[in-house]
Design an enzyme around this catalytic site. Sequence first.
Site, PDB file in Angstrom:
ATOM      1  N   SER A 162       7.484  64.625 -33.619  1.00 49.65           N
ATOM      2  CA  SER A 162       8.794  65.265 -33.776  1.00 49.65           C
ATOM      3  C   SER A 162       9.614  64.453 -34.761  1.00 49.65           C
ATOM      4  CB  SER A 162       9.522  65.304 -32.431  1.00 49.65           C
ATOM      5  OG  SER A 162      10.858  65.699 -32.615  1.00 49.65           O
ATOM      6  N   TYR A 183      11.467  62.134 -24.048  1.00 52.96           N
ATOM      7  CA  TYR A 183      10.733  62.933 -25.049  1.00 52.96           C
ATOM      8  C   TYR A 183      10.482  62.139 -26.347  1.00 52.96           C
ATOM      9  CZ  TYR A 183       9.782  66.806 -28.287  1.00 52.96           C
ATOM     10  OH  TYR A 183       9.221  67.637 -29.224  1.00 52.96           O
TER      11      TYR A 183
END
Length: 282
Positions: free
Chosen positions: A145, A159
């Site tokens: 990400s 995350y």
Amino acid sequence: MKSVSGTMAFVTGGGSGIGLGIARALAAEGAKVAICDVRDDHLAQAADVAAREGWADRFLALKLDVTDRPGYAKALDEAEAKLGPLQILVNNAGVGIVGPVDEATHADWDWGVGVNLIGVANGLVAGLPRMKAHGLESHVVNTASEGAIMSARLTRGVYAPTKAAVISLTEHLRIELEEKKANIGTSVVCPGPVTTNIAETEQLRPAEFQVDSPFRGGGSHGALPPSTGKGFWLDPLDVGRMTVHAILNDKLYVITHPAFIESVKARHAAIEAAMAPDYLPR
Ligand code: NAI
């Protein structure tokens, strides 16, 4: 890889979103695509897309949770038996677990790290020996990400570290494979905002991880840097096309949103500043 045409690609979490976008872009270039996913409706959706786009005869849907190690090996066996040797492994399945890291429970950590990091490791352990054994030109793609290289944001404290780890593992994998002249390229996809079903993540939380936790509500998805207008929310197929370009050119990083560069620079500037310490112990 010089071409993906005729090769077998195995895409995890390929029934929806970015995984499906990567699968479609690979299929458009002539690859045979095995898609695995935990959601039956997402597998059915991928089958519909393959039929509509004319690659159903080069498509296989497999039900697999990437944390299931024996299941992973079996799924690869089936994909290789039906579509040919594994040449492109796309470790894309991930959960968008969001919540305040100071209140995270063991269950939040175990699930988030289990899917987002160990799920990728499971793919490497199961897939790399196959690629090395056949020796054909191959490529590993891991989905991380852009949030993992940007400055910290609220609610991303479980995350983002999983994704930072995926970036680091891909960088390390690349130098090992280069050193060994393994004929296996590597890319790490770092998407910014992409229109997918990631907000449905909490529906996937297995029973053993369903404890009382603020993460269970799905949290806020965290403040993003200001919208840059056109192109802010990307279509998953565009991410897929960027990924195929990286495979064909053996590019390590796929960074989808250059607009977030100031956030990345701010973080790096703080690190660099700390490397010129204003205090040294005597
Ligand atoms: P999505 O929810 O549309 O697709 C993810 C797919 O993975 C789903 O079909 C889901 O059923 C499947 N999945 C989840 N856990 C699984 C497991 N344990 N085993 C097998 N399949 C599993 O979400 P999206 O956004 O396409 O996510 C794909 C990857 O992209 C993830 O790794 C996510 O963290 C990453 N990502 C997404 C961004 C976005 O803006 N959507 C931004 C940055 C990264």
